[in-house]
Design a protein around this motif. Structure first.
Motif, PDB file in Angstrom:
ATOM      1  N   GLY A 249       5.868  46.308   1.047  1.00 14.52           N
ATOM      2  CA  GLY A 249       5.197  47.004   2.148  1.00 14.52           C
ATOM      3  C   GLY A 249       5.152  46.201   3.438  1.00 14.52           C
ATOM      4  O   GLY A 249       4.242  46.377   4.252  1.00 14.52           O
ATOM      5  N   ALA A 250       6.169  45.344   3.637  1.00 15.97           N
ATOM      6  CA  ALA A 250       6.143  44.426   4.772  1.00 15.97           C
ATOM      7  C   ALA A 250       6.954  44.910   5.965  1.00 15.97           C
ATOM      8  O   ALA A 250       7.030  44.200   6.977  1.00 15.97           O
ATOM      9  CB  ALA A 250       6.670  43.054   4.339  1.00 15.97           C
ATOM     10  N   LEU A 251       7.542  46.105   5.888  1.00 15.16           N
ATOM     11  CA  LEU A 251       8.446  46.548   6.944  1.00 15.16           C
ATOM     12  C   LEU A 251       7.815  47.557   7.909  1.00 15.16           C
ATOM     13  O   LEU A 251       8.518  48.390   8.485  1.00 15.16           O
ATOM     14  CB  LEU A 251       9.728  47.123   6.333  1.00 15.16           C
ATOM     15  CG  LEU A 251      10.569  46.130   5.532  1.00 15.16           C
ATOM     16  CD1 LEU A 251      11.833  46.800   5.026  1.00 15.16           C
ATOM     17  CD2 LEU A 251      10.915  44.907   6.373  1.00 15.16           C
ATOM     18  N   HIS A 252       6.524  47.471   8.107  1.00 13.58           N
ATOM     19  CA  HIS A 252       5.849  48.329   9.080  1.00 13.58           C
ATOM     20  C   HIS A 252       5.835  47.592  10.418  1.00 13.58           C
ATOM     21  O   HIS A 252       4.911  46.828  10.720  1.00 13.58           O
ATOM     22  CB  HIS A 252       4.443  48.692   8.608  1.00 13.58           C
ATOM     23  CG  HIS A 252       4.428  49.422   7.298  1.00 13.58           C
ATOM     24  ND1 HIS A 252       4.922  50.703   7.170  1.00 13.58           N
ATOM     25  CD2 HIS A 252       4.008  49.046   6.060  1.00 13.58           C
ATOM     26  CE1 HIS A 252       4.805  51.088   5.911  1.00 13.58           C
ATOM     27  NE2 HIS A 252       4.248  50.106   5.220  1.00 13.58           N
ATOM     28  N   ARG A 253       6.841  47.841  11.212  1.00 16.26           N
ATOM     29  CA  ARG A 253       7.035  47.104  12.458  1.00 16.26           C
ATOM     30  C   ARG A 253       6.036  47.518  13.533  1.00 16.26           C
ATOM     31  O   ARG A 253       5.709  48.683  13.689  1.00 16.26           O
ATOM     32  CB  ARG A 253       8.464  47.336  12.937  1.00 16.26           C
ATOM     33  CG  ARG A 253       8.766  46.801  14.318  1.00 16.26           C
ATOM     34  CD  ARG A 253       8.742  47.881  15.370  1.00 16.26           C
ATOM     35  NE  ARG A 253       9.046  47.352  16.702  1.00 16.26           N
ATOM     36  CZ  ARG A 253       8.903  48.033  17.821  1.00 16.26           C
ATOM     37  NH1 ARG A 253       8.457  49.282  17.788  1.00 16.26           N
ATOM     38  NH2 ARG A 253       9.199  47.479  18.980  1.00 16.26           N
ATOM     39  N   ARG A 254       5.564  46.526  14.272  1.00 14.64           N
ATOM     40  CA  ARG A 254       4.738  46.776  15.448  1.00 14.64           C
ATOM     41  C   ARG A 254       5.472  46.295  16.702  1.00 14.64           C
ATOM     42  O   ARG A 254       6.340  45.430  16.627  1.00 14.64           O
ATOM     43  CB  ARG A 254       3.411  46.015  15.359  1.00 14.64           C
ATOM     44  CG  ARG A 254       2.498  46.458  14.238  1.00 14.64           C
ATOM     45  CD  ARG A 254       1.107  45.931  14.521  1.00 14.64           C
ATOM     46  NE  ARG A 254       0.311  45.744  13.336  1.00 14.64           N
ATOM     47  CZ  ARG A 254      -0.890  45.169  13.335  1.00 14.64           C
ATOM     48  NH1 ARG A 254      -1.398  44.701  14.468  1.00 14.64           N
ATOM     49  NH2 ARG A 254      -1.578  45.036  12.219  1.00 14.64           N
ATOM     50  N   PRO A 255       5.118  46.830  17.873  1.00 20.79           N
ATOM     51  CA  PRO A 255       5.747  46.345  19.104  1.00 20.79           C
ATOM     52  C   PRO A 255       5.289  44.925  19.425  1.00 20.79           C
ATOM     53  O   PRO A 255       4.280  44.442  18.899  1.00 20.79           O
ATOM     54  CB  PRO A 255       5.266  47.336  20.174  1.00 20.79           C
ATOM     55  CG  PRO A 255       3.981  47.865  19.626  1.00 20.79           C
ATOM     56  CD  PRO A 255       4.153  47.909  18.131  1.00 20.79           C
ATOM     57  N   MET A 256       6.029  44.265  20.310  1.00 20.92           N
ATOM     58  CA  MET A 256       5.680  42.897  20.695  1.00 20.92           C
ATOM     59  C   MET A 256       4.312  42.841  21.352  1.00 20.92           C
ATOM     60  O   MET A 256       3.906  43.741  22.086  1.00 20.92           O
ATOM     61  CB  MET A 256       6.723  42.328  21.660  1.00 20.92           C
ATOM     62  CG  MET A 256       7.974  41.833  20.977  1.00 20.92           C
ATOM     63  SD  MET A 256       7.721  40.531  19.758  1.00 20.92           S
ATOM     64  CE  MET A 256       7.060  39.226  20.775  1.00 20.92           C
ATOM     65  N   PHE A 257       3.619  41.751  21.089  1.00 23.30           N
ATOM     66  CA  PHE A 257       2.314  41.503  21.715  1.00 23.30           C
ATOM     67  C   PHE A 257       2.513  41.127  23.180  1.00 23.30           C
ATOM     68  O   PHE A 257       3.637  40.845  23.635  1.00 23.30           O
ATOM     69  CB  PHE A 257       1.586  40.389  20.961  1.00 23.30           C
ATOM     70  CG  PHE A 257       2.417  39.162  20.734  1.00 23.30           C
ATOM     71  CD1 PHE A 257       2.539  38.180  21.706  1.00 23.30           C
ATOM     72  CD2 PHE A 257       3.106  38.978  19.525  1.00 23.30           C
ATOM     73  CE1 PHE A 257       3.304  37.049  21.506  1.00 23.30           C
ATOM     74  CE2 PHE A 257       3.888  37.846  19.314  1.00 23.30           C
ATOM     75  CZ  PHE A 257       3.983  36.882  20.304  1.00 23.30           C
ATOM     76  N   ASP A 258       1.412  41.091  23.918  1.00 21.59           N
ATOM     77  CA  ASP A 258       1.466  40.755  25.344  1.00 21.59           C
ATOM     78  C   ASP A 258       1.276  39.273  25.608  1.00 21.59           C
ATOM     79  O   ASP A 258       1.850  38.726  26.554  1.00 21.59           O
ATOM     80  CB  ASP A 258       0.383  41.534  26.113  1.00 21.59           C
ATOM     81  CG  ASP A 258       0.576  43.032  25.989  1.00 21.59           C
ATOM     82  OD1 ASP A 258       1.727  43.487  26.151  1.00 21.59           O
ATOM     83  OD2 ASP A 258      -0.409  43.748  25.734  1.00 21.59           O
ATOM     84  N   ARG A 259       0.453  38.642  24.769  1.00 21.29           N
ATOM     85  CA  ARG A 259       0.160  37.223  25.037  1.00 21.29           C
ATOM     86  C   ARG A 259      -0.327  36.548  23.761  1.00 21.29           C
ATOM     87  O   ARG A 259      -0.780  37.202  22.814  1.00 21.29           O
ATOM     88  CB  ARG A 259      -0.897  37.089  26.131  1.00 21.29           C
ATOM     89  CG  ARG A 259      -2.271  37.619  25.749  1.00 21.29           C
ATOM     90  CD  ARG A 259      -3.254  37.591  26.916  1.00 21.29           C
ATOM     91  NE  ARG A 259      -4.613  37.927  26.505  1.00 21.29           N
ATOM     92  CZ  ARG A 259      -5.047  39.153  26.274  1.00 21.29           C
ATOM     93  NH1 ARG A 259      -4.231  40.192  26.436  1.00 21.29           N
ATOM     94  NH2 ARG A 259      -6.311  39.365  25.902  1.00 21.29           N
ATOM     95  N   LEU A 260      -0.214  35.235  23.768  1.00 17.81           N
ATOM     96  CA  LEU A 260      -0.793  34.413  22.712  1.00 17.81           C
ATOM     97  C   LEU A 260      -2.252  34.151  23.040  1.00 17.81           C
ATOM     98  O   LEU A 260      -2.640  34.066  24.210  1.00 17.81           O
ATOM     99  CB  LEU A 260      -0.044  33.089  22.618  1.00 17.81           C
ATOM    100  CG  LEU A 260       1.450  33.150  22.279  1.00 17.81           C
ATOM    101  CD1 LEU A 260       2.106  31.809  22.563  1.00 17.81           C
ATOM    102  CD2 LEU A 260       1.659  33.545  20.827  1.00 17.81           C
ATOM    103  N   THR A 261      -3.070  33.984  22.012  1.00 15.95           N
ATOM    104  CA  THR A 261      -4.456  33.587  22.205  1.00 15.95           C
ATOM    105  C   THR A 261      -4.713  32.341  21.348  1.00 15.95           C
ATOM    106  O   THR A 261      -3.862  31.917  20.571  1.00 15.95           O
ATOM    107  CB  THR A 261      -5.421  34.710  21.797  1.00 15.95           C
ATOM    108  OG1 THR A 261      -5.313  34.932  20.369  1.00 15.95           O
ATOM    109  CG2 THR A 261      -5.110  36.005  22.524  1.00 15.95           C
ATOM    110  N   GLU A 262      -5.885  31.777  21.476  1.00 18.34           N
ATOM    111  CA  GLU A 262      -6.197  30.557  20.738  1.00 18.34           C
ATOM    112  C   GLU A 262      -6.047  30.752  19.236  1.00 18.34           C
ATOM    113  O   GLU A 262      -5.533  29.880  18.523  1.00 18.34           O
ATOM    114  CB  GLU A 262      -7.609  30.084  21.067  1.00 18.34           C
ATOM    115  CG  GLU A 262      -7.977  28.791  20.370  1.00 18.34           C
ATOM    116  CD  GLU A 262      -9.392  28.322  20.725  1.00 18.34           C
ATOM    117  OE1 GLU A 262      -9.806  27.276  20.202  1.00 18.34           O
ATOM    118  OE2 GLU A 262     -10.069  29.018  21.510  1.00 18.34           O
TER     119      GLU A 262
END
Length: 356
Positions: A249-262
């Motif tokens: 169940g690991a192939l549920h793709r999400r779009p790229m994030f906007d930024r890294l956080t701590e």
């Protein structure tokens, strides 16, 4: 200073294929051509792959010319099987591989020859085959922000053990990302993100689809554009790793994030926490040592006609663009050797050197 007709840089699949065909066409080992390899032992990039990559999950492999890879144990680590095969190949064909040699620059001399400089000395050559691949240049895209958890590129991935019980973000849409997902999702929680929607391919990869994919990549290198890998235009096929990741169940793709956080990443105002980020974001061609030849176009690539640098017929690039696959590397090695015979003359037809 050593004089040869051809210097081959790199003893991976492309370099060994070129060496085989150069010898077959009559170039003598060490005096007619030499292969300079940066690693201390055979294997090329395969020697540096994750111990968890098994032969059953390798994303395609084609035998080198005139010597088949013995049927391997599917559970055997690829980083052991393939380097062993390369070592046997070098010995079987008595290829003149010199290692470890790290090439620092290739320059054009006033007499029309090339000066290849390294940490092990200098070679003067009439032509050069660059088969340095991409493994030494992992690509890490820039995203704003700062993540304090574990980050690593796929080049440094050594298996799922360190991620047991952790939440891991896997970035990338290629075969490397699928391998990581298929392993880490079995021991921890994974989230998969890609810049573009992944393209999936049903059924086997046919010769026709292969030719179409190679044609797309070839067009880019003819125009001197930055190269795209052949894999990037073939789509994701039904590999062993893909099926395993799908089962988990690991192939549920999400779009790229906007930024890294701590503590993770954020999509707009929505932030999620992760223990680690694995960047399966590919590699770039290792060509920095060719900079003195001024082959790079303003667009950022090197123009090729076949395997030959369009702006300098003495230079061939293998494992670059359309030949950046095991089957493509084999064909490119043969093509480069044939082209070099045309450029330099058939070694079989030369007058023997006078006895001094």
């Amino acid at each position: 200073m050593v004089d040869v007709d051809v210097v081959v840089i790199g003893a991976g699949q492309a370099g060994l294929s070129a060496a085989y065909h150069l010898r077959r066409r009559g170039f003598a080992p060490y005096t007619g051509f030499v292969v300079l390899d940066a690693d201390a032992t055979p294997g090329g990039a395969w020697a540096h792959r994750s111990p968890s990559l098994r032969m059953a999950t390798v994303h395609g492999f084609h035998d080198l010319p005139d010597f088949e890879l013995p049927e391997p144990d599917p559970s055997a680590p690829a980083r052991e099987v393939v380097p062993g095969y390369f070592a046997a190949y070098e010995a079987r064909h008595a290829l003149p591989v010199v290692r470890p040699v790290k090439v620092s620059s290739v320059e054009s001399l006033p007499d029309g020859r090339l000066l290849v400089s390294s940490d092990a000395g200098q070679w003067r050559a009439r032509a050069l085959v660059n088969a340095t691949g991409t493994w030494t240049r992992p690509f890490l895209p820039f995203y704003p922000g700062h993540f304090t958890g574990r980050q690593l590129h796929y080049a440094d991935y050594r298996g799922p053990e360190e991620f047991a019980g952790k939440r891991v973000l896997v970035v990338g849409g290629g075969a490397s990302a699928i391998q990581v997902l298929s392993e880490v999702a079995a021991v921890g929680e994974t989230v998969w993100v890609t810049r573009r929607e992944p393209e999936y391919r049903d059924g086997p990869f046919t010769p026709e689809s292969g030719r179409a994919a190679v044609a797309l990549v070839e067009q880019r290198v003819r125009e001197g554009l930055p190269v795209r890998s052949v894999v990037s235009v073939t789509g994701l096929g039904p590999s062993v790793a893909y099926r395993r990741a799908e089962e988990l169940g690991a192939l549920h793709r999400r779009p790229m994030f906007d930024r890294l956080t701590e503590h993770g990443v954020a999509w707009g105002e929505h932030e999620e926490r992760f223990d680690a980020i694995v960047w399966a974001t590919g590699f770039r061609a290792e060509t920095a040592h060719l900079a003195p030849l001024h082959l790079r176009t303003p667009a950022g690539g090197i123009r090729l006609t076949g395997t030959r640098a369009t702006d300098d017929p003495r230079i061939h690039l293998l494992g670059y663009g359309p030949s950046a696959s095991t089957v493509g590397a084999n064909r490119a090695g043969r093509a480069a050797a044939n082209d070099l015979v045309t450029l330099l003359g058939d070694p079989h037809e030369r007058e023997p050197a006078p006895v001094r």
